[in-house]
Enzyme design. Structure first.
Site, PDB file in Angstrom:
ATOM      1  N   ASP A  12     -36.163  -5.896 -17.160  1.00 49.13           N
ATOM      2  CA  ASP A  12     -35.205  -6.118 -16.089  1.00 49.13           C
ATOM      3  C   ASP A  12     -35.100  -4.799 -15.306  1.00 49.13           C
ATOM      4  OD1 ASP A  12     -33.011  -7.303 -14.639  1.00 49.13           O
ATOM      5  OD2 ASP A  12     -31.665  -6.136 -15.911  1.00 49.13           O
ATOM      6  N   ASP A  14     -32.046  -3.547 -12.805  1.00 51.23           N
ATOM      7  CA  ASP A  14     -30.714  -2.936 -12.791  1.00 51.23           C
ATOM      8  C   ASP A  14     -30.115  -2.905 -14.196  1.00 51.23           C
ATOM      9  OD1 ASP A  14     -29.898  -2.912  -9.644  1.00 51.23           O
ATOM     10  OD2 ASP A  14     -31.106  -4.670 -10.125  1.00 51.23           O
ATOM     11  N   ASP A 171     -30.544  -6.337 -20.006  1.00 50.40           N
ATOM     12  CA  ASP A 171     -29.182  -5.953 -20.399  1.00 50.40           C
ATOM     13  C   ASP A 171     -28.157  -7.034 -20.086  1.00 50.40           C
ATOM     14  OD1 ASP A 171     -29.421  -5.495 -17.558  1.00 50.40           O
ATOM     15  OD2 ASP A 171     -27.566  -4.350 -17.667  1.00 50.40           O
TER      16      ASP A 171
END
Length: 222
Positions: A12, A14, A171
């Site tokens: 991922d 960000d 996250d």
């Protein structure tokens, strides 16, 4: 999951590879200041960065997509963010040695993000990740975004690797859901934004990483 060595790593963006919260929160606070409001506490905005404009506007202004002003404020937020998105954003410092080691081992790695290509492409280029990443899938590259598996499956297709031979590191709960739906092993980046929902131990990921270099210690990475 197969016992074969992993052939690729997908991240991922960000909250996993890069700390973009300062600019996303900054854009929300620019909007607040423009309306004569005090800046919201950074600590109240950081956890919802992974939910994009919807989450940022919810945290900064208490409005949801059903609100009559949501669309205009969303567009304002995105334009404000675009104008400043490389001002304070940086790659998480412990990520660099991980990427260096993946490159040394010849393990291709790529990025799968819900960030639209409009933002993801220039941001990744500005952070010097584009020249090293083997694939970049944005939130609008395929007809679906995470938690749908389509973006991860497209990344594996472009890498010419079976999904089960990739690992996806993210996250957000949606990252784990997308990875599982795609048949990929998943790992949670505990240094990321993580949202405001259930504890990360309850997300159902295959691995929990407290710091990036732990990825290299996983059995299929050894």
């Amino acid at each position: 999951m197969s016992g074969r060595p992993l052939r690729a790593v997908l991240f991922d963006l960000d909250g996993t590879l890069v700390d973009s919260a300062p600019d996303l929160a900054g854009a929300a606070n620019e909007m607040r200041v423009a309306r004569g409001l005090p800046e919201a506490a950074y600590e109240s905005l950081r956890p919802v960065v992974g939910t994009g404009a919807r989450g940022m506007l919810g945290a900064a202004f208490g409005i949801a997509p059903e609100h009559e002003d949501f669309v205009s404020m969303r567009d304002e937020f995105l334009n404000t963010y675009e104008a400043r998105m490389t001002r304070l954003t940086a790659v998480f410092e412990p990520i660099w040695p991980l990427l260096d080691e993946l490159d040394r081992r010849g393990v291709p790695w790529g990025i799968v993000t819900n960030k639209a290509e409009r933002f993801a492409l220039p941001l990744v280029a500005a952070l010097q990740l584009a020249v090293r990443s083997s694939v970049l899938i944005g939130g609008d590259t395929t007809p679906h975004s995470k938690p749908h598996p389509a973006p991860l499956l497209e990344a594996a297709r472009r890498l010419e690797v079976e999904p089960s031979d990739c690992i996806y590191v993210g996250d957000d709960l949606r990252d784990v859901q997308a990875g599982r739906a795609a048949g990929m092993p998943t790992a949670v980046a505990a240094w990321g934004y993580l949202g405001l929902g259930d504890a990360i131990e309850l997300w159902g990921a295959d691995h929990l990483l407290q710091e990036p270099m732990q990825l290299l210690k996983l059995p299929r990475m050894a």
